[in-house]
Design an enzyme around this catalytic site. Structure first.
Site, PDB file in Angstrom:
ATOM      1  N   PRO A   2       0.827  -1.205   0.000  1.00 31.17           N
ATOM      2  CA  PRO A   2       0.000   0.000   0.000  1.00 31.17           C
ATOM      3  C   PRO A   2       0.861   1.255   0.000  1.00 31.17           C
ATOM      4  O   PRO A   2       1.804   1.363   0.784  1.00 31.17           O
ATOM      5  CB  PRO A   2      -0.808  -0.134   1.292  1.00 31.17           C
ATOM      6  CG  PRO A   2      -0.825  -1.598   1.591  1.00 31.17           C
ATOM      7  CD  PRO A   2       0.505  -2.102   1.118  1.00 31.17           C
ATOM      8  N   GLU A   3       0.546   2.177  -0.899  1.00 32.13           N
ATOM      9  CA  GLU A   3       1.268   3.437  -0.973  1.00 32.13           C
ATOM     10  C   GLU A   3       0.370   4.534  -0.409  1.00 32.13           C
ATOM     11  O   GLU A   3      -0.700   4.251   0.136  1.00 32.13           O
ATOM     12  CB  GLU A   3       1.685   3.699  -2.422  1.00 32.13           C
ATOM     13  CG  GLU A   3       2.531   2.557  -2.992  1.00 32.13           C
ATOM     14  CD  GLU A   3       2.941   2.747  -4.445  1.00 32.13           C
ATOM     15  OE1 GLU A   3       3.085   3.903  -4.880  1.00 32.13           O
ATOM     16  OE2 GLU A   3       3.124   1.737  -5.155  1.00 32.13           O
ATOM     17  N   HIS A  91      -4.908 -15.309   9.528  1.00 34.35           N
ATOM     18  CA  HIS A  91      -4.017 -14.201   9.200  1.00 34.35           C
ATOM     19  C   HIS A  91      -4.317 -12.941  10.014  1.00 34.35           C
ATOM     20  O   HIS A  91      -3.685 -11.905   9.786  1.00 34.35           O
ATOM     21  CB  HIS A  91      -4.109 -13.883   7.708  1.00 34.35           C
ATOM     22  CG  HIS A  91      -3.670 -15.006   6.817  1.00 34.35           C
ATOM     23  ND1 HIS A  91      -2.421 -15.575   6.907  1.00 34.35           N
ATOM     24  CD2 HIS A  91      -4.327 -15.675   5.837  1.00 34.35           C
ATOM     25  CE1 HIS A  91      -2.306 -16.544   6.006  1.00 34.35           C
ATOM     26  NE2 HIS A  91      -3.453 -16.621   5.358  1.00 34.35           N
ATOM     27  N   ARG A 110       1.650 -11.847   5.259  1.00 28.15           N
ATOM     28  CA  ARG A 110       3.102 -12.038   5.329  1.00 28.15           C
ATOM     29  C   ARG A 110       3.708 -11.669   6.677  1.00 28.15           C
ATOM     30  O   ARG A 110       4.900 -11.867   6.902  1.00 28.15           O
ATOM     31  CB  ARG A 110       3.778 -11.224   4.219  1.00 28.15           C
ATOM     32  CG  ARG A 110       3.348 -11.641   2.818  1.00 28.15           C
ATOM     33  CD  ARG A 110       4.282 -11.065   1.786  1.00 28.15           C
ATOM     34  NE  ARG A 110       3.868 -11.371   0.423  1.00 28.15           N
ATOM     35  CZ  ARG A 110       4.583 -11.088  -0.659  1.00 28.15           C
ATOM     36  NH1 ARG A 110       5.754 -10.487  -0.522  1.00 28.15           N
ATOM     37  NH2 ARG A 110       4.146 -11.392  -1.857  1.00 28.15           N
TER      38      ARG A 110
END
Length: 270
Positions: A2-3, A91, A110
């Site tokens: 995400p930016e 997750h 991750r």
């Protein structure tokens, strides 16, 4: 990853759902998701109410009654707002339990994302946020030029350097280079002051357009189930054919980052 536009979309979405909610319990299911002492994190924030959410570059800042915490989503981080009765998925690594029976869960496939307790008043001047450069809207062209005009690093790499300007990641760096018609491997020292002014202006324009579209969803980004639409406007990133000259889009690695460009429209100079 995400930016700035994606993180801003998350910020705006979460504000609609969790402002004014009181944290009654915090459950950490993966200790490393919190930087620093987990017991301190839990003890400090339990019982406080979420009052606001700020954003600095790609960081979210949750502001509570007496404290604040920052959150960096890294590659796959996202927040889910759910009823407390919903089973935890494998997750979801941290849960904020609210007094109204809902929960805010941090999910990260991750496990690269991190949350960290910070000072509510001075967080912008403390680590890690104090190391960040200005966002494009706050960037001084003279200051940016001074940072890059002697650099042999590719302009694509310099755009990704969060200490120069913060918020730009791989997707938008590719789009910025294409819009400027500049080869992404062009050394920073080749940019004149006029081109640096243009660089900042293009960065602001593209990021603003992406924010208006809710960010870019290519793989897994969403904001509580809301996906972005800017991927429909991408001119070069992940594209096959240039929309300007109809030539092929090239993908190659530039300093370890996948880089898309048109070798015709972004012709090397000198």
């Amino acid at each position: 990853m995400p930016e700035l536009p994606e993180v801003e979309t998350v910020r705006r979405t979460l504000k609609n759902f969790i402002i004014g909610k009181k944290i009654t319990e915090i459950r950490i299911h993966y200790d490393k998701i919190v930087s620093g002492n987990t017991d301190t994190f839990v003890t400090a924030l339990t019982g406080q109410t979420i009052r606001d959410i700020d954003r600095v570059g790609k960081y979210l800042v949750f502001i509570l009654d007496q404290d604040a915490f920052i959150s960096h989503l890294r590659m796959e981080g996202k927040y889910n707002i759910v009823d407390a009765s919903k089973p935890l998925n494998k997750h979801e690594h941290l849960t904020f339990v609210f007094s109204d029976g809902t929960e805010l869960r941090y999910q990260d496939t991750r496990k690269f994302g991190r949350l960290e307790l910070v000072n509510k008043v001075t967080y912008r001047h403390d680590l890690p946020l104090c190391k960040l450069g200005p966002e494009p809207w706050d960037a001084d062209p003279n200051a940016i030029y001074a940072k890059i005009h002697k650099s042999n690093l590719p302009i694509k790499t310099l755009l990704l350097d969060q200490t120069i300007m913060t918020g730009i990641g791989n997707i938008y760096a590719n789009e910025i280079c294409f819009t400027m018609k500049i080869d992404p491997t062009t050394p920073g020292k080749r940019l004149s002051k006029k081109r640096v002014v243009e660089l900042i202006a293009v960065s602001k324009e593209i990021l603003a357009q992406a924010i208006a579209q809710g960010g870019t969803t290519i793989h897994s980004f969403d904001a509580n189930g809301i996906t972005g639409l800017f991927q429909m406007q991408l001119q070069v990133h992940t594209q096959k054919i240039c929309q300007i000259c109809n030539g092929p889009i090239t993908k190659e690695m530039v300093r370890g980052r996948g880089t898309y460009y048109c070798s015709t429209c972004q012709k090397k100079k000198g």
